[in-house]
Structures are given as structure tokens and as C-alpha cells.
Design a protein around this motif. Structure first.
Motif, PDB file in Angstrom:
ATOM      1  N   PHE A  79       0.894  -1.261   0.036  1.00  0.00           N
ATOM      2  CA  PHE A  79      -0.069  -0.004  -0.080  1.00  0.00           C
ATOM      3  C   PHE A  79       0.897   1.369  -0.229  1.00  0.00           C
ATOM      4  O   PHE A  79       1.987   1.265   0.189  1.00  0.00           O
ATOM      5  CB  PHE A  79      -0.795   0.146   1.254  1.00  0.00           C
ATOM      6  CG  PHE A  79      -2.159  -0.807   1.164  1.00  0.00           C
ATOM      7  CD1 PHE A  79      -3.334  -0.054   0.599  1.00  0.00           C
ATOM      8  CD2 PHE A  79      -2.427  -1.963   1.563  1.00  0.00           C
ATOM      9  CE1 PHE A  79      -4.611  -0.994   0.417  1.00  0.00           C
ATOM     10  CE2 PHE A  79      -3.305  -2.975   1.415  1.00  0.00           C
ATOM     11  CZ  PHE A  79      -4.527  -2.163   0.968  1.00  0.00           C
ATOM     12  N   ASN A 561      -8.127   1.904   3.595  1.00  0.00           N
ATOM     13  CA  ASN A 561      -7.384   3.347   4.142  1.00  0.00           C
ATOM     14  C   ASN A 561      -8.413   4.437   3.939  1.00  0.00           C
ATOM     15  O   ASN A 561      -9.400   4.566   3.146  1.00  0.00           O
ATOM     16  CB  ASN A 561      -6.454   3.606   2.943  1.00  0.00           C
ATOM     17  CG  ASN A 561      -5.245   4.407   3.572  1.00  0.00           C
ATOM     18  OD1 ASN A 561      -5.427   5.176   4.452  1.00  0.00           O
ATOM     19  ND2 ASN A 561      -4.229   4.752   2.482  1.00  0.00           N
ATOM     20  N   LYS A 574     -11.008  10.005   0.993  1.00  0.00           N
ATOM     21  CA  LYS A 574     -10.523   9.098   0.164  1.00  0.00           C
ATOM     22  C   LYS A 574     -10.427   7.732   0.603  1.00  0.00           C
ATOM     23  O   LYS A 574      -9.771   7.554   1.635  1.00  0.00           O
ATOM     24  CB  LYS A 574      -9.047   9.483  -0.476  1.00  0.00           C
ATOM     25  CG  LYS A 574      -8.737   8.606  -1.688  1.00  0.00           C
ATOM     26  CD  LYS A 574      -7.409   8.908  -2.237  1.00  0.00           C
ATOM     27  CE  LYS A 574      -7.058   8.285  -3.447  1.00  0.00           C
ATOM     28  NZ  LYS A 574      -5.492   8.602  -3.859  1.00  0.00           N
ATOM     29  N   GLN A 576      -9.720   3.794   0.363  1.00  0.00           N
ATOM     30  CA  GLN A 576      -9.002   2.797  -0.582  1.00  0.00           C
ATOM     31  C   GLN A 576      -9.435   1.424   0.113  1.00  0.00           C
ATOM     32  O   GLN A 576      -9.320   1.339   1.421  1.00  0.00           O
ATOM     33  CB  GLN A 576      -7.775   3.164  -0.725  1.00  0.00           C
ATOM     34  CG  GLN A 576      -7.264   4.423  -1.523  1.00  0.00           C
ATOM     35  CD  GLN A 576      -5.849   4.674  -1.608  1.00  0.00           C
ATOM     36  OE1 GLN A 576      -5.088   4.553  -0.784  1.00  0.00           O
ATOM     37  NE2 GLN A 576      -5.265   4.722  -2.900  1.00  0.00           N
ATOM     38  N   SER A 577      -9.417   0.429  -0.609  1.00  0.00           N
ATOM     39  CA  SER A 577      -9.490  -1.003   0.003  1.00  0.00           C
ATOM     40  C   SER A 577      -8.899  -1.844  -0.950  1.00  0.00           C
ATOM     41  O   SER A 577      -8.363  -1.877  -2.184  1.00  0.00           O
ATOM     42  CB  SER A 577     -10.974  -1.200   0.130  1.00  0.00           C
ATOM     43  OG  SER A 577     -11.062  -2.375   0.688  1.00  0.00           O
ATOM     44  N   GLN A 578      -8.116  -2.722  -0.286  1.00  0.00           N
ATOM     45  CA  GLN A 578      -7.451  -4.212  -0.932  1.00  0.00           C
ATOM     46  C   GLN A 578      -7.673  -5.214  -0.144  1.00  0.00           C
ATOM     47  O   GLN A 578      -7.809  -5.237   1.238  1.00  0.00           O
ATOM     48  CB  GLN A 578      -5.969  -3.749  -1.031  1.00  0.00           C
ATOM     49  CG  GLN A 578      -5.311  -4.636  -1.784  1.00  0.00           C
ATOM     50  CD  GLN A 578      -3.927  -4.301  -2.012  1.00  0.00           C
ATOM     51  OE1 GLN A 578      -2.978  -4.179  -1.172  1.00  0.00           O
ATOM     52  NE2 GLN A 578      -3.408  -4.040  -3.196  1.00  0.00           N
ATOM     53  N   LEU A 621     -16.318   1.804  -6.097  1.00  0.00           N
ATOM     54  CA  LEU A 621     -15.034   1.783  -5.783  1.00  0.00           C
ATOM     55  C   LEU A 621     -14.553   1.068  -7.127  1.00  0.00           C
ATOM     56  O   LEU A 621     -14.720  -0.071  -7.229  1.00  0.00           O
ATOM     57  CB  LEU A 621     -14.754   0.838  -4.291  1.00  0.00           C
ATOM     58  CG  LEU A 621     -14.737   1.762  -3.298  1.00  0.00           C
ATOM     59  CD1 LEU A 621     -15.890   2.453  -2.926  1.00  0.00           C
ATOM     60  CD2 LEU A 621     -14.109   1.050  -2.275  1.00  0.00           C
ATOM     61  N   GLU A 623     -11.272  -0.018  -9.329  1.00  0.00           N
ATOM     62  CA  GLU A 623      -9.831  -0.624  -9.152  1.00  0.00           C
ATOM     63  C   GLU A 623      -8.857   0.366  -9.876  1.00  0.00           C
ATOM     64  O   GLU A 623      -9.143   0.749 -11.155  1.00  0.00           O
ATOM     65  CB  GLU A 623      -9.895  -1.956  -9.680  1.00  0.00           C
ATOM     66  CG  GLU A 623      -8.240  -2.662  -9.583  1.00  0.00           C
ATOM     67  CD  GLU A 623      -8.529  -4.104  -9.750  1.00  0.00           C
ATOM     68  OE1 GLU A 623      -7.390  -4.791  -9.250  1.00  0.00           O
ATOM     69  OE2 GLU A 623      -9.179  -4.512 -10.451  1.00  0.00           O
ATOM     70  N   ARG A 624      -7.937   0.781  -9.356  1.00  0.00           N
ATOM     71  CA  ARG A 624      -6.850   1.575  -9.915  1.00  0.00           C
ATOM     72  C   ARG A 624      -6.007   0.923 -11.025  1.00  0.00           C
ATOM     73  O   ARG A 624      -5.825  -0.246 -10.828  1.00  0.00           O
ATOM     74  CB  ARG A 624      -5.902   2.273  -8.895  1.00  0.00           C
ATOM     75  CG  ARG A 624      -4.966   3.095  -9.611  1.00  0.00           C
ATOM     76  CD  ARG A 624      -3.799   3.507  -8.651  1.00  0.00           C
ATOM     77  NE  ARG A 624      -4.189   4.181  -7.389  1.00  0.00           N
ATOM     78  CZ  ARG A 624      -3.747   3.788  -6.102  1.00  0.00           C
ATOM     79  NH1 ARG A 624      -2.529   2.938  -6.079  1.00  0.00           N
ATOM     80  NH2 ARG A 624      -4.139   4.471  -5.004  1.00  0.00           N
ATOM     81  N   VAL A 645      -6.193  -2.036  -6.041  1.00  0.00           N
ATOM     82  CA  VAL A 645      -6.602  -1.105  -5.003  1.00  0.00           C
ATOM     83  C   VAL A 645      -7.992  -0.511  -5.559  1.00  0.00           C
ATOM     84  O   VAL A 645      -8.119  -0.047  -6.540  1.00  0.00           O
ATOM     85  CB  VAL A 645      -5.588  -0.053  -4.922  1.00  0.00           C
ATOM     86  CG1 VAL A 645      -6.036   0.886  -3.844  1.00  0.00           C
ATOM     87  CG2 VAL A 645      -4.370  -0.543  -4.306  1.00  0.00           C
ATOM     88  N   TYR A 646      -8.976  -0.541  -4.543  1.00  0.00           N
ATOM     89  CA  TYR A 646     -10.276   0.243  -5.275  1.00  0.00           C
ATOM     90  C   TYR A 646     -10.433   1.444  -4.404  1.00  0.00           C
ATOM     91  O   TYR A 646     -10.112   1.365  -3.019  1.00  0.00           O
ATOM     92  CB  TYR A 646     -11.266  -0.795  -4.726  1.00  0.00           C
ATOM     93  CG  TYR A 646     -10.949  -2.269  -5.359  1.00  0.00           C
ATOM     94  CD1 TYR A 646     -11.914  -2.369  -6.760  1.00  0.00           C
ATOM     95  CD2 TYR A 646     -10.463  -3.112  -4.900  1.00  0.00           C
ATOM     96  CE1 TYR A 646     -11.719  -3.545  -7.289  1.00  0.00           C
ATOM     97  CE2 TYR A 646     -10.055  -4.415  -5.673  1.00  0.00           C
ATOM     98  CZ  TYR A 646     -10.760  -4.724  -6.997  1.00  0.00           C
ATOM     99  OH  TYR A 646     -10.901  -5.630  -7.768  1.00  0.00           O
ATOM    100  N   GLU A 647     -11.188   2.334  -4.851  1.00  0.00           N
ATOM    101  CA  GLU A 647     -10.899   3.578  -4.361  1.00  0.00           C
ATOM    102  C   GLU A 647     -12.000   4.521  -4.999  1.00  0.00           C
ATOM    103  O   GLU A 647     -12.551   4.187  -5.934  1.00  0.00           O
ATOM    104  CB  GLU A 647      -9.416   4.221  -4.699  1.00  0.00           C
ATOM    105  CG  GLU A 647      -9.339   4.513  -6.015  1.00  0.00           C
ATOM    106  CD  GLU A 647      -7.788   5.088  -6.231  1.00  0.00           C
ATOM    107  OE1 GLU A 647      -7.621   5.471  -7.213  1.00  0.00           O
ATOM    108  OE2 GLU A 647      -6.910   4.988  -5.307  1.00  0.00           O
TER     109      GLU A 647
END
Length: 767
Positions: A79, A561, A574, A576-578, A621, A623-624, A645-647
């Protein structure tokens, strides 16, 4: 969980070996981190290094860890800017025990917030393009950095610096430039202002003065301390009832064999009800429960003294454990003795997370939130009367969540509120997750993705299915109900067999008489859908309850996050999740996130056939992704690569405590993010790895949008809540803005992300 910290030029980190490593393997990792610290010291011109490295073996300590040290070889990941954030860590593959350069490269992401300099939005990129002249660590791989042979021989590499203005990315094509718009040293200085940017190009002789790293092995017993506020202000709003109920509930029902537990009641002084005690099946806590039930409010409040006493209890064995948690039951109205802020630094340095539970109309919510935020815990305000059925359910359900959250490897699969109405009421069905089909007025009982979520409420019984993945070491199925009510709790295995704990040696049923809960523990559970059934155990009366399912699988982690601090109205939040299954996973389609705003006074569940939840809104969310060249394919030079990473970002236009439930589901199609990226870069058509097993993980947390009430010192005679003689409830909060910050990844299948968001308004002064 990233409980690492930075102080006086040193980073203290927690490392979790994700297998039972022998002494040789532990020694190899120690050697690599010691050398990595020297590289960091050189790269920062003698200003930074590693300090204390706390090491948990045998897959414990994963919840607190800044780095997972994995047993298999492969590509490491991390991360970004995640130091000290719960659930987020570096994933260091086994190779890195011989590649200290990679440890620092990944720490550049994790600790400094740096992005890569070898790739950018359009594909391959470069910073300096060389290995000399102060070439950047974030541009290069292990082959250009220090390496250590198995026999301990060090082969120095040419790259050991971070870039500056004079040598950073002249054609502006790297991720670091596209995201931060500046060289690595500037980003480091922004996040750590005490560190000076070097003049001119980095380089020169290795600075002297590096201090030896402390390598500390952690004890395995989870340690808990309950801090119970018995000051005079706790008589307001029945706060003392909440304290007694919560402490009794944890001690009777959540403290387990193998834990170490201490209990302290405090006002201006501290009363140690239970010194830190190692619990087993024979431990008699009868006198402790009697003492808890006898607590009465009086005196002033020394919150700092209580925190300090709790810390002393946790450290009383003379060493540090992998899991150390304090639960503070209080209104937060500190007015004498040690300032709590002065103890927080010691708590953080010693790895103690503080979860705070706030009570009462005069509560200093801002202080309680800050204590939890600073130590990596969570704050929950109980806005119902703690002496009421609703208040007690809030307390016990939050404690169940804490227990599931902090115990290593334990992930929440599902949590669902329910109600058994009066038997005379007409039978009805209630649907929690209802998705309106695009372009149609029809609705579907969509569960998560295409996983069916059986959910029916009737006057006689309630059924709910929870999916337990293959590889789970232990599954726990819980029903939590109103004290004084009676329910029956049944469990059916995926093959349709009713679980019988009397004949199945792998199953334990804990169902104490008159206890407001029951649970099954299933060791090595079969994968598939397990059905929990709740029926009434009494003839009359409505019975509210909540069910949970936990799965302990040390290969799975779920990090979020952007939630661990209080925000102001209109702040950009913001999220963020993983999800990690041994290594970060990527989906084959973009996930969906739904946010449900429940206005004050509305029920959690919508009663009625296929009714949409009121105030439902949808946020995705995404995904980057980045674009990367495809080898040997001139007709399609770029492929889009997702990084797992999803955000998204949120803004709220009203203060309040927003309860968020985030659910991530792998439908059995997700693969390793880095392996999938390599496959696309190489132009391969076949999947890079076997898909991760199907699994579900859920987290609930609060986003606090302030200003939060700061409370009033009623023990000194001021009886006005939150700043004036009257109070008013703020109007309903809304999501003012949601905006996608990255494009969706291509493909289909994979993760589904589901967020349910519930608004609880804060009480504010009308003046």
C-alpha cells in the motif's frame, strides 16, 4: 495493520512471518532488514533508519503488522503512504530475505508515499535512466541493489538514493511525477518536514552514525485491558449502566482461553479489579463479575491515569505481545490528573491499540475519537440509552466486532441485524440488499455479485446463509440478542446436515443459560454456504438480534485506508480498499459499491416485499489501473493493468457519525494483481495463476464528520450538554459528492465491493 511509527529519525515496525519460520529463516530476514536500514540511512543522508523491529512468528500479529513476510517467492507489493493505518501493510515475498534493496523500495511506497519511477500512465518509464549519478531507488529493481547470498556474503548494488529536482524524470512520464508532480525527496520532505532535502545531486560517501537495529520477538498471547469509567459524570444518561454491561459482556462471553485479561475501574484514581491474568478453561472470574456489577459513579475523571495503568498491566509480564488492546468505556470528560494526550505516545510506542466506547449526553466525543485514532483503534458512540435494550445491543455488537477484528486471522464474513416480531404479526419478508436492475423497474434479491444471500424474517424464524471459504482454519457463527429474551440457534452445514455438537468432535456450541448470545465454533469447516437459523425461545414479545459469521484464514487480509481520523464538513474523504490472499488480488471486472443512507429514525431493514432501502445511493469503488506495453504486439501496444486497489472519494455536507459497512467478495475468479499485470505485459492469454478461492469479508466502521461534540465537565457543576443549555439534532446528512478517481478495469468477474452507509446525527449546540 500498520501500527508502525516514526520518531526521532527512526521507524519502529511490526513484522509478521506468515508461516512457522525456523531460526535460520528468521535470521535471514533479520540480516536483510539490518542491511535495509543501512541503505535507508545512506539514502536519507543519515537522517532516517529503522529502530525497533518487532517480529511475530507463525502467522500471528498480522492484524498489527507493517509487513507480512511471506513464505513463497514472487513479486512484492505495498500500500502507498500507509504507515500507521489499520489493515494495510507491505507484502514481502521470500526472495526479499536476500534482497534488502527491495525492502527499501517497498518501504518507499509504504512509509514515504512514493510511487514507482520505472512505470507511468502510458507504460514503461524512467527517472534518470541510469544506475549512476544519484539514480533513484524507486526506478530500479533488485538487480541494481544490494543482495545477500545464503551464506551471508553481501554484493553491493549501484543504486541507493532517492531522486531530487536535478535528476528527476526529465520527460515527466513516471507514476511518481503523474501523481505527485515532484521528485521523491520532495514527497519525503512533505510527509516528514524534519528531514532536509539534499543540496544538489544525491550521493557522496556513506554517512556515519547508523545505530544498530533492535530485533525483538513478540509473545503470542493476546492481551486485553478493560478501562471502566466510574466517575460522577457517568451517572448522566445511564452511562454507568453501559460500562457495567459492556465489561460484564466481554468478561463472560468474549474473553477466551489463551487470552490475558486485566480490568481497571477508575475515576480520579484507579482500582485494579483484575490484574493481568492468563485465562484458561479453569479460570474462575466470579468475584471479578461481582466487582463489575458493584461499580457506582462518583468522583472526578483521570482518563490519562487509567490509560497509563492499563499500559502497565499489559506490559507487566516484562515483554510485548503481538496483540495488545485496551477498551476504554467512558464519556471522555477528563478533568484531573495525567492528560490522556501525554499517554498516547507511550501507548503507540508499545503497540497498544485503544478502542473507545462513548456514553452520555455530555460526552467528549472529540477526545475519545482522537485517542482511538492516534492508537489505531476505533471510536463508537452509543447514542441509545445504555440501559435500554437498543443501547445494550449496540454495546454488545460493537464488542463482538472488536473481538473479531483484533484476533489474528479472524475476518468477519457477514453481520446482519434481524427481528423476530410478535407471533401474532403477519408473516413478512425483509430484504437487506436489493439491487434495481438497470433499465428496469424490477428488483432482484441480489446477494453479493451472484452469490445468493438467503435472508427471510418471519414470526417464527430467521434464516441467513454465510459462505465459508476453503482453507479456513475455524469458523464461528454467532447470534447476539436482547438480554432477557430467549432464542434458539441452529446451524446447517453446506451438505444440508444439521450440526450436532454432541456428536461432531470438530464443533463446539457455547450457549450459556440466560446469556444474550450463542455461538458455534467449527474447526476446519467445509467450504460452502452454512445456514444459521434463529427461532424464538419464548412465546411472546418481539426479539431484536444480530448474527455474525467469522472465518479464521491467515492467508486473507482486508485493508481499508482513509477512515482513521475525524473529518470536517466538506473534507474530501478518499476511501481505498485492498484484499490479500497471500498477495494482493485483482478483479476481472470493476467492483460495485452501494452506499445506503438511513435517515434518523428509519429502521435498518426495510419491511415489505422487495422494497428499496430509503435514501439509498450508489458509489462505485473503482480499481486503480495503469496502461502498460504488450510485448511483441504492435497492433495493440498498450494493455490496461489493474493493481488490486479500489478507491473513490466522498464529501459530506453535514456533521455526524456515518456507520459504514464494506463488503468485498471474490467469486472465485480473482487472481494475483502483480501476476495478472505480468501476464498482460507479456501478451499472454491464459490466467497467470490459479484463482484465489471464493470468499467474503466484511468490515463495519464509522466515518466521523465534525465538529464532534467536545463535552462539558458536569462534575464541576456545568449541566449543559455540548456547549449550551439546550441541544438540537442536526438535520439529515447526505453524501454531497462522489467522484470516481480512476477508470474501471477491463474484463468480467472477480471482486464485488458493497458499502452500506448509515447516518447517525451528532448532537450539537443550537447556539
Amino acid at each position: 495493520m500498520g501500527l508502525g511509527r516514526y520518531k526521532n529519525g527512526k521507524f519502529d515496525l511490526i513484522l509478521s512471518l506468515r508461516h512457522n519460520a525456523d531460526a535460520t529463516r528468521i535470521g535471514q530476514w533479520e540480516r536483510s532488514f539490518r542491511r535495509a536500514s543501512e541503505i535507508l540511512f545512506d539514502a536519507t543522508d543519515g537522517q532516517m533508519q529503522f529502530g525497533k523491529l518487532y517480529v511475530a512468528n507463525n502467522s500471528i500479529g498480522g492484524t498489527e503488522a507493517d509487513a507480512w513476510l511471506l513464505p513463497d517467492e514472487g513479486t512484492s507489493s505495498s500500500f502507498v503512504n500507509a504507515l500507521g493505518i489499520p489493515g494495510l501493510h507491505m507484502n514481502l515475498k521470500s526472495d526479499e530475505k536476500n534482497k534488502p534493496f527491495v525492502v527499501i523500495h517497498e518501504f518507499g511506497h509504504y512509509g514515504f508515499g512514493l510511487y514507482d519511477e520505472y512505470i507511468g500512465p502510458s507504460g514503461s518509464a524512467e527517472c534518470t535512466g541510469t544506475t549512476s549519478g544519484g539514480a533513484c531507488i524507486m526506478e530500479h529493481g533488485y538487480w541494481n541493489g544490494d543482495q545477500i547470498a545464503d551464506d551471508g556474503t553481501l554484493t553491493p548494488g549501484p543504486v541507493n538514493e532517492f531522486c531530487v529536482e536535478d535528476n528527476h524524470d526529465p520527460d515527466s512520464d513516471t507514476d511518481q511525477e503523474s501523481i505527485h508532480g515532484e521528485p521523491c525527496w520532495n514527497t519525503i520532505h512533505t510527509n516528514f518536514p524534519d528531514v532536509a532535502i539534499p543540496d544538489g545531486l544525491p550521493g557522496g560517501p556513506v554517512p556515519g552514525g547508523h545505530e544498530d537495529v533492535d530485533w525483538i520477538l513478540l509473545a503470542e498471547d493476546p492481551r486485553f485491558v478493560l478501562l471502566l469509567d466510574k466517575s460522577g459524570s457517568m451517572s448522566a444518561g445511564n452511562g454507568i449502566s453501559g460500562v457495567r454491561f459492556g465489561a460484564d459482556y466481554w468478561t463472560q462471553y468474549l474473553a477466551t482461553s489463551g487470552d490475558s485479561l486485566s480490568i481497571i475501574a477508575y475515576n480520579h484514581g484507579q482500582d485494579v479489579i483484575l490484574p493481568l491474568t492468563s485465562l484458561d478453561a479453569t479460570t474462575d472470574l466470579g468475584s471479578t463479575l461481582t466487582a463489575i456489577g458493584s461499580i457506582t459513579p462518583g468522583g472526578t475523571t483521570n482518563v490519562g491515569g487509567a490509560l497509563d495503568s492499563g499500559l502497565m498491566q499489559i506490559l507487566s509480564p516484562g515483554d510485548r505481545a503481538a496483540t495488545q488492546v485496551a477498551i476504554l468505556f467512558s464519556d471522555g470528560l477528563h478533568n484531573t490528573g495525567t492528560p490522556p494526550e501525554s499517554v498516547v505516545d507511550d501507548l503507540v510506542e508499545n503497540g497498544v491499540r485503544v478502542y473507545t466506547i462513548g456514553f452520555g449526553p455530555y460526552a467528549d466525543q472529540a477526545r475519545l475519537e482522537q485517542i482511538a485514532d492516534d492508537t489505531g483503534g476505533r471510536f463508537e458512540f452509543i447514542d441509545a440509552d445504555p440501559d435500554s435494550d437498543a443501547g445494550q445491543l449496540e454495546i454488545q455488537n460493537y464488542l463482538i466486532e472488536i473481538s473479531g477484528e483484533v484476533r489474528d486471522g479472524s475476518g468477519i464474513v457477514t453481520m446482519m441485524p434481524g427481528l423476530l416480531p410478535e407471533p401474532a404479526a403477519s408473516e413478512f419478508a425483509a430484504v437487506k440488499d436489493v439491487v434495481r436492475l438497470k433499465g428496469s423497474s424490477k428488483t432482484t434479491l441480489a446477494a453479493v455479485g451472484k452469490i445468493p444471500l438467503a435472508f427471510r424474517v418471519r414470526s417464527t424464524g430467521f434464516d441467513h446463509r454465510a459462505y465459508i471459504e476453503s482453507g479456513s482454519d475455524r469458523a464461528t457463527f454467532v447470534v447476539s440478542h436482547k438480554e432477557g429474551t430467549a432464542v434458539n440457534f441452529f446451524l446447517t452445514a453446506p451438505d444440508g446436515t444439521l450440526v450436532n455438537p454432541q456428536t461432531d468432535t470438530d464443533v463446539t456450541l457455547v450457549n450459556p443459560t440466560y446469556a444474550p448470545y450463542a455461538f458455534y465454533v467449527v474447526r476446519k469447516p467445509a467450504s460452502g454456504f452454512w445456514t444459521m437459523r434463529v427461532t424464538r425461545g419464548q412465546a411472546t414479545g418481539a426479539i431484536p438480534f444480530k448474527i455474525f459469521a467469522f472465518s479464521e484464514n491467515r492467508d486473507i487480509a482486508f485493508g481499508i485506508n482513509g477512515i482513521n481520523r475525524a473529518y470536517r464538513v466538506m473534507d474530501t474523504i478518499k476511501l481505498q480498499s485492498q484484499v490479500v490472499f497471500k498477495t494482493p488480488l485483482t478483479a476481472l471486472r470493476s467492483p460495485i459499491a452501494s452506499i445506503d443512507l438511513k435517515p434518523p429514525g428509519t429502521k435498518t431493514l426495510t419491511v415489505g416485499r422487495l422494497g428499496l432501502l430509503k435514501g439509498a445511493q450508489t458509489v462505485v469503488l473503482k480499481e486503480r489501473t495503469v496502461k502498460t506495453p504488450v510485448s511483441g504486439n504492435a497492433s495493440r501496444p498498450l494493455a490496461r493493468v489493474a493493481n488490486g486497489v479500489y478507491e473513490n472519494v466522498l464529501q459530506f455536507d453535514e456533521p455526524g457519525s456515518y456507520s459504514v459497512t464494506l463488503k468485498m467478495v471474490n467469486q472465485g475468479k480473482a487472481t494475483e494483481a502483480e501476476a495478472e499485470a505480468e501476464r498482460k505485459r507479456d501478451g499472454e492469454r491464459e490466467p497467470a495463476r490459479e484463482p484465489a478461492p471464493m470468499f467474503i469479508r466484511t468490515k463495519r466502521f464509522q466515518i466521523h464528520v465534525g465538529p464532534l461534540p467536545e463535552g462539558k465537565d458536569v462534575e464541576s457543576g456545568d449541566q449543559s450538554p455540548s456547549g449550551s443549555g439546550s441541544s438540537s439534532i442536526t438535520k439529515q446528512g447526505t453524501i454531497l459528492k462522489t467522484s470516481q478517481i480512476s477508470k474501471a478495469s477491463v474484463g468480467s468477474g472477480g471482486f464485488h465491493v458493497d458499502i452500506g452507509l448509515e447516518l447517525r446525527p451528532s448532537e450539537e449546540s443550537s447556539g
